[in-house]
Design an enzyme around this catalytic site. Structure first.
Site, mmCIF file in Angstrom:
data_model
loop_
_atom_site.group_PDB
_atom_site.id
_atom_site.type_symbol
_atom_site.label_atom_id
_atom_site.label_comp_id
_atom_site.label_asym_id
_atom_site.label_seq_id
_atom_site.Cartn_x
_atom_site.Cartn_y
_atom_site.Cartn_z
ATOM 1 N N GLY A 5 0.851 -1.190 0.000
ATOM 2 C CA GLY A 5 0.000 0.000 0.000
ATOM 3 C C GLY A 5 0.880 1.230 0.000
ATOM 4 O O GLY A 5 2.105 1.143 0.182
ATOM 5 N N LEU A 6 0.270 2.369 -0.188
ATOM 6 C CA LEU A 6 1.019 3.620 -0.233
ATOM 7 C C LEU A 6 1.719 3.909 1.096
ATOM 8 O O LEU A 6 1.324 3.387 2.141
ATOM 9 C CB LEU A 6 0.075 4.783 -0.562
ATOM 10 C CG LEU A 6 -0.539 4.794 -1.969
ATOM 11 C CD1 LEU A 6 -1.632 5.843 -2.048
ATOM 12 C CD2 LEU A 6 0.533 5.057 -3.014
ATOM 13 N N SER A 7 2.735 4.739 1.041
ATOM 14 C CA SER A 7 3.386 5.203 2.260
ATOM 15 C C SER A 7 2.350 5.929 3.113
ATOM 16 O O SER A 7 1.611 6.773 2.628
ATOM 17 C CB SER A 7 4.529 6.171 1.909
ATOM 18 O OG SER A 7 5.120 6.685 3.087
ATOM 19 N N SER A 56 -0.181 4.403 4.556
ATOM 20 C CA SER A 56 -1.478 3.714 4.475
ATOM 21 C C SER A 56 -1.824 2.981 5.772
ATOM 22 O O SER A 56 -2.989 2.659 6.015
ATOM 23 C CB SER A 56 -1.485 2.725 3.308
ATOM 24 O OG SER A 56 -0.463 1.754 3.466
ATOM 25 N N GLY A 57 -0.817 2.701 6.590
ATOM 26 C CA GLY A 57 -1.056 2.015 7.856
ATOM 27 C C GLY A 57 -0.493 0.610 7.915
ATOM 28 O O GLY A 57 -0.793 -0.149 8.837
ATOM 29 N N LYS A 58 0.348 0.251 6.954
ATOM 30 C CA LYS A 58 0.887 -1.112 6.864
ATOM 31 C C LYS A 58 1.582 -1.545 8.159
ATOM 32 O O LYS A 58 1.257 -2.578 8.741
ATOM 33 C CB LYS A 58 1.882 -1.212 5.691
ATOM 34 C CG LYS A 58 1.278 -0.943 4.321
ATOM 35 C CD LYS A 58 2.295 -1.121 3.208
ATOM 36 C CE LYS A 58 3.458 -0.152 3.295
ATOM 37 N NZ LYS A 58 3.045 1.261 3.147
ATOM 38 N N SER A 93 6.124 -1.742 -2.106
ATOM 39 C CA SER A 93 6.187 -2.659 -3.265
ATOM 40 C C SER A 93 5.188 -2.247 -4.335
ATOM 41 O O SER A 93 4.198 -2.950 -4.576
ATOM 42 C CB SER A 93 5.965 -4.116 -2.843
ATOM 43 O OG SER A 93 5.004 -4.265 -1.828
#
Length: 219
Positions: A52-54, A56-58, A126
């Protein structure tokens, strides 16, 4: 010119790779198999690949899930993109080639943890489909689960906890995903977590409920 240099570099690297590979011999078949380690730990070793985008909460979701699993007696390892780049991948830039190498190294590390029966949670932007495909090929399809943390660019910019989007908008960060570099959303991920109007606890609960049946077979 640049493309020609890149192609030449890839050709040269492949030649070196082949030279060394022709003189290396695997001993993996002599090692204690993954299944035996899983029996010992009473859990299945898998990789949850969070993309996910920077912002995003990963990583926040991964940490929350890891804590929940730990409280239930599961052994986990979170591989965060920033931490990886501060360590083993500190020599890599954000060029296309280096981003691919960043994924390759992280996937190889993940595979080692997975082969030891550990629940491995990778948190990397990624951004390209081919990057995530490479990770799946290295780790193994049956052990790899692609998790899309679906947070919009607008919401990520509003959060901007690290101030990276502001820098990217000012042109201070090159090749920044979502601004000056594209992000290819996964098509048919194993799990899609839309974070709109959800807090970390709610988002992590979705992932926790997804992963628990996958790793709990031996209990």
């Amino acid at each position: 010119m640049i493309r020609s240099l890149m192609l030449y570099s890839i050709f040269f690297i492949n030649k070196i790779y082949k030279y060394f590979m022709d003189n290396l011999f695997s001993t993996n078949h002599e090692m204690i198999p993954k299944t035996e380690k899983e029996k010992l730990l009473k859990q299945k070793g898998i990789c949850l690949w969070l993309t996910g985008l920077s912002g995003s909460g990963k990583t926040s979701i991964a940490k929350a899930v890891a804590k929940k699993l730990h409280s239930k007696g599961f052994i986990t390892k979170v591989l965060d993109g920033d931490n990886i780049r501060l360590g083993i991948n500190k020599n890599l830039s954000f060029s296309e080639l280096d981003r691919m190498e960043n994924i390759r190294r992280t996937a190889e590390i993940s595979k080692l943890f997975v082969d030891c029966g550990i629940v491995t949670i990778c948190c990397l932007v990624s951004p390209k489909k081919n990057m995530r495909t490479l990770a799946k090929e290295i780790i193994g399809k049956k052990n790899f689960y692609e998790i899309f943390i679906a947070t919009s660019l607008e919401d990520c910019e509003i959060r901007d906890t690290k101030g990276l989007y502001k820098k990217a908008r000012r042109g201070e960060l090159l090749n920044f995903t979502g601004i000056s570099s594209p992000y290819e959303e996964p098509v048919g991920p194993n799990l899609n977590i839309p974070t709109k109007e959800k807090n970390i606890e709610e988002s992590s609960e979705i992932l926790y409920n997804f992963v628990l049946p996958l790793i709990d077979e031996l209990r």
